[in-house]
Design a protein around this motif. Sequence first.
Motif, PDB file in Angstrom:
ATOM      1  N   UNK A   1       0.838  -1.203   0.000  1.00 39.69           N
ATOM      2  CA  UNK A   1       0.000   0.000   0.000  1.00 39.69           C
ATOM      3  C   UNK A   1       0.873   1.254   0.000  1.00 39.69           C
ATOM      4  N   UNK A   2       1.882   1.285   0.874  1.00 41.09           N
ATOM      5  CA  UNK A   2       2.784   2.440   0.939  1.00 41.09           C
ATOM      6  C   UNK A   2       3.544   2.589  -0.371  1.00 41.09           C
ATOM      7  N   UNK A   3       4.101   1.488  -0.851  1.00 38.72           N
ATOM      8  CA  UNK A   3       4.917   1.526  -2.061  1.00 38.72           C
ATOM      9  C   UNK A   3       4.109   2.005  -3.268  1.00 38.72           C
ATOM     10  N   UNK A   4       2.918   1.444  -3.440  1.00 40.11           N
ATOM     11  CA  UNK A   4       2.091   1.797  -4.595  1.00 40.11           C
ATOM     12  C   UNK A   4       1.661   3.260  -4.557  1.00 40.11           C
ATOM     13  N   UNK A   5       1.205   3.733  -3.396  1.00 42.84           N
ATOM     14  CA  UNK A   5       0.708   5.105  -3.299  1.00 42.84           C
ATOM     15  C   UNK A   5       1.823   6.131  -3.429  1.00 42.84           C
TER      16      UNK A   5
END
Length: 308
Positions: free
Chosen positions: A270-274
């Motif tokens: 989630x962190x990486x994608x956003x």
Amino acid sequence: MSKSANPTKQQLEQLALQGLSFADDHVSDVFSIKDVSDRLGISYSYFYHSFADYMGEPFWHYVKRHRLELSAGLLRHSGHSIGVIADLCGYATTAAFSKAFKQHFKESPKEFRRIAELPNEKRTIHIIETITTVAGTDIFGNFFQYDRGDKVHLPDSMLYYSLLSRGQNPIGEMIAKMNQYYSIFSKILGQVEVPQAKVITGTLDSVPVTDYEKISIFAGVSIPLTAIAAHHHMDNTFPYLMKKRIPGGHFLRLPVPMDFATAGIPMYNFINQNCKEGNFKMSGNHFFMSLNGTQSCEIYIPLLRKHY
């Protein structure tokens, strides 16, 4: 702790972990090994050898590696300039930081920022997935949606913590120990009775930059700095706990109905994608999980002001 001719394994461990804690809490500060040994009340030589014997690497080697790995995490997920990252990670100049970074990672900070998948990334995620995968894991991704989160402001806090893992299998150790430590820190939370105090877990390191086998995972109680009486209680009653300052500011809070172990991989994704999509950029590496029980937690991600 006074010097002992034949220190026990527990004494060596405690000295090493206190040194590790000091280094982590002073990433941007100038200090020497003597500053740390004086703080612990032991000789320079005794601390130097105690740390190296327990940790398997010299203290200053750890300090440099830790700072550079945290800087790599900031290059990956923060919106800070290279100059700001250099300062946050204890380097006097951008040139000195860039030289040290390239020596360690074989890429300049600018080049590193362009890497789509980090060298450790696939391996670390595969190991964690192997350990934490349960039936129905795929559906948990539905809870990690940006529009499910809300933006909150947290105060500057002090974390009183223990390391759950320090060795070859940090995630496995965390899973084995978390229920016990959650119970302990929940009782402490009940003693301090401070609004916004939380039982939290996270890592001192930068995942997936840090080698899986060197990741340090913590559990502890985070207490706002304004709660003076609570801090006196913690210092007097639990002097053996390690301490870490957690900067306040703007955070994205995301509640997820799952246990801490299951939440780990979807949280990272989630962190990486956003961050890649530009939905937000982080202000630091200090994201964490607040534990609300065995099957419920909240993710807190520090945001740059312009993304708040």
